[in-house]
Write a protein that holds these residues in place. Sequence first.
Motif, PDB file in Angstrom:
ATOM      1  N   LEU A   1      65.783  -3.335 -44.098  1.00 15.39           N
ATOM      2  CA  LEU A   1      65.644  -4.840 -44.640  1.00 15.39           C
ATOM      3  C   LEU A   1      65.438  -5.644 -43.587  1.00 15.39           C
ATOM      4  O   LEU A   1      66.244  -5.619 -42.497  1.00 15.39           O
ATOM      5  CB  LEU A   1      66.498  -5.402 -45.404  1.00 15.39           C
ATOM      6  CG  LEU A   1      67.234  -4.146 -46.653  1.00 15.39           C
ATOM      7  CD1 LEU A   1      68.089  -5.057 -47.226  1.00 15.39           C
ATOM      8  CD2 LEU A   1      65.866  -3.903 -47.578  1.00 15.39           C
ATOM      9  N   ALA A   2      64.136  -6.399 -43.587  1.00 14.38           N
ATOM     10  CA  ALA A   2      64.179  -7.431 -42.450  1.00 14.38           C
ATOM     11  C   ALA A   2      64.861  -8.731 -43.200  1.00 14.38           C
ATOM     12  O   ALA A   2      64.325  -9.451 -44.173  1.00 14.38           O
ATOM     13  CB  ALA A   2      62.731  -7.585 -42.359  1.00 14.38           C
ATOM     14  N   VAL A   3      65.787  -9.355 -42.596  1.00  5.34           N
ATOM     15  CA  VAL A   3      66.331 -10.704 -43.008  1.00  5.34           C
ATOM     16  C   VAL A   3      66.220 -11.705 -41.935  1.00  5.34           C
ATOM     17  O   VAL A   3      66.204 -11.591 -40.846  1.00  5.34           O
ATOM     18  CB  VAL A   3      67.568 -10.390 -43.646  1.00  5.34           C
ATOM     19  CG1 VAL A   3      67.679  -9.193 -44.612  1.00  5.34           C
ATOM     20  CG2 VAL A   3      68.595  -9.757 -42.249  1.00  5.34           C
ATOM     21  N   ASP A   4      66.212 -12.837 -42.653  1.00  7.71           N
ATOM     22  CA  ASP A   4      66.840 -14.075 -41.757  1.00  7.71           C
ATOM     23  C   ASP A   4      68.290 -14.200 -41.280  1.00  7.71           C
ATOM     24  O   ASP A   4      69.004 -14.327 -42.273  1.00  7.71           O
ATOM     25  CB  ASP A   4      66.277 -15.439 -42.472  1.00  7.71           C
ATOM     26  CG  ASP A   4      66.290 -16.446 -41.826  1.00  7.71           C
ATOM     27  OD1 ASP A   4      67.114 -16.801 -40.714  1.00  7.71           O
ATOM     28  OD2 ASP A   4      65.540 -17.698 -42.103  1.00  7.71           O
ATOM     29  N   PRO A   5      68.613 -14.104 -40.162  1.00  6.36           N
ATOM     30  CA  PRO A   5      69.901 -14.115 -40.053  1.00  6.36           C
ATOM     31  C   PRO A   5      70.864 -15.293 -40.168  1.00  6.36           C
ATOM     32  O   PRO A   5      72.042 -14.985 -40.462  1.00  6.36           O
ATOM     33  CB  PRO A   5      70.080 -13.708 -38.339  1.00  6.36           C
ATOM     34  CG  PRO A   5      68.820 -14.207 -37.735  1.00  6.36           C
ATOM     35  CD  PRO A   5      67.714 -13.960 -38.930  1.00  6.36           C
ATOM     36  N   ALA A   6      70.041 -16.263 -40.349  1.00  2.00           N
ATOM     37  CA  ALA A   6      70.713 -17.653 -40.873  1.00  2.00           C
ATOM     38  C   ALA A   6      71.287 -17.478 -42.099  1.00  2.00           C
ATOM     39  O   ALA A   6      72.460 -18.037 -42.375  1.00  2.00           O
ATOM     40  CB  ALA A   6      69.804 -18.809 -40.666  1.00  2.00           C
ATOM     41  N   ASP A   7      70.592 -16.957 -43.242  1.00  4.52           N
ATOM     42  CA  ASP A   7      71.059 -16.962 -44.441  1.00  4.52           C
ATOM     43  C   ASP A   7      70.823 -15.475 -45.041  1.00  4.52           C
ATOM     44  O   ASP A   7      71.198 -15.467 -46.203  1.00  4.52           O
ATOM     45  CB  ASP A   7      70.495 -17.866 -45.395  1.00  4.52           C
ATOM     46  CG  ASP A   7      68.858 -17.827 -45.422  1.00  4.52           C
ATOM     47  OD1 ASP A   7      68.386 -17.005 -44.912  1.00  4.52           O
ATOM     48  OD2 ASP A   7      68.002 -18.776 -45.796  1.00  4.52           O
ATOM     49  N   ASP A   8      70.666 -14.477 -44.388  1.00 12.07           N
ATOM     50  CA  ASP A   8      70.300 -13.176 -44.875  1.00 12.07           C
ATOM     51  C   ASP A   8      69.177 -13.050 -45.891  1.00 12.07           C
ATOM     52  O   ASP A   8      68.963 -12.028 -46.861  1.00 12.07           O
ATOM     53  CB  ASP A   8      71.617 -12.441 -45.467  1.00 12.07           C
ATOM     54  CG  ASP A   8      71.654 -11.406 -45.482  1.00 12.07           C
ATOM     55  OD1 ASP A   8      71.440 -10.506 -44.546  1.00 12.07           O
ATOM     56  OD2 ASP A   8      72.121 -10.448 -46.606  1.00 12.07           O
TER      57      ASP A   8
END
Length: 290
Positions: free
Chosen positions: A193-200
């Motif tokens: 999964l590619a996620v935005d680390p700020a809010d997953d």
Amino acid sequence: MTDVRSADRLTPDEAAGVLTVAAAADEADGVYPLSEDGVLGLRGTTHRHLLSVADDGDLAGYAYLSGTSGELVVHPKHRLRGHGTALLAAAGPGELQFWAHGDEPAARAFADKAGFTRSRVLWQMRRPLADLPDVPLPEGVLVRAFVPGEDDAAWLGVNSRAFAHHPEQGRWTENDLRLRFAEPWFDPAGFLLAVDPADDKLLGFHWTKVHPAGGGEPAIGEIYVLGVDPGGHRRGLGAALSVAGLRHLAGRGLHDALLYVDESNEAAVALYRRLGFDIHSTDVQYTRSA
């Protein structure tokens, strides 16, 4: 007259019989006649099953329908005896689509005689897992493994949006997901999964699959499903996720990878060609209009 029976659910013996017919067709034709969806459907109630029985009581042919789309196979020793025609007749009137695995002359001739026309082409593409290109993730993107039971709803949402116009993939439900969780090949470590680390927040995914060795063929990896949320697209994310999954498969000791893509999906075909994939085989969908 050929006897065709319709069922909403198969018994274990009937399902085993269908797999026996499919294996015989694979040995004779060099291509397996049922997709993953067709095989998974043998155990559930999502498909309408049609079974053609020979005079000696053996299962001679099988077809299924999921909506108006399906697949059909006749045991090699029972071909040219009307079983394929009887299965089509039992499927009923109106619009129908049937997949033929491998672009074979016999399938084309049968489809033409039954009033079906070529409507869709699916390519299997392959490449070695050596010398993979270096494609970094876009800035602000983190890749982690899928967590069953926690990421299900978010993934289904992104999958639905990413494949909104795809006739099969975009309609996946929680049941479709859980059926695959129960398969022996499922490995959450290979479901990236590619996620935005700020809010997953989920931005995209690359679900890989490993096909075990068998029939004299070595194990091979697959880009099983690759998708990027069109609402949160990051430039280059599709290519970066592709390579991340291919590197995971290479780390499993595999030497080659495959994928399936519609011939008409020009953007996806262009991406995969840039990544070194070439056409290996062709599946064809034939359609009869209402």
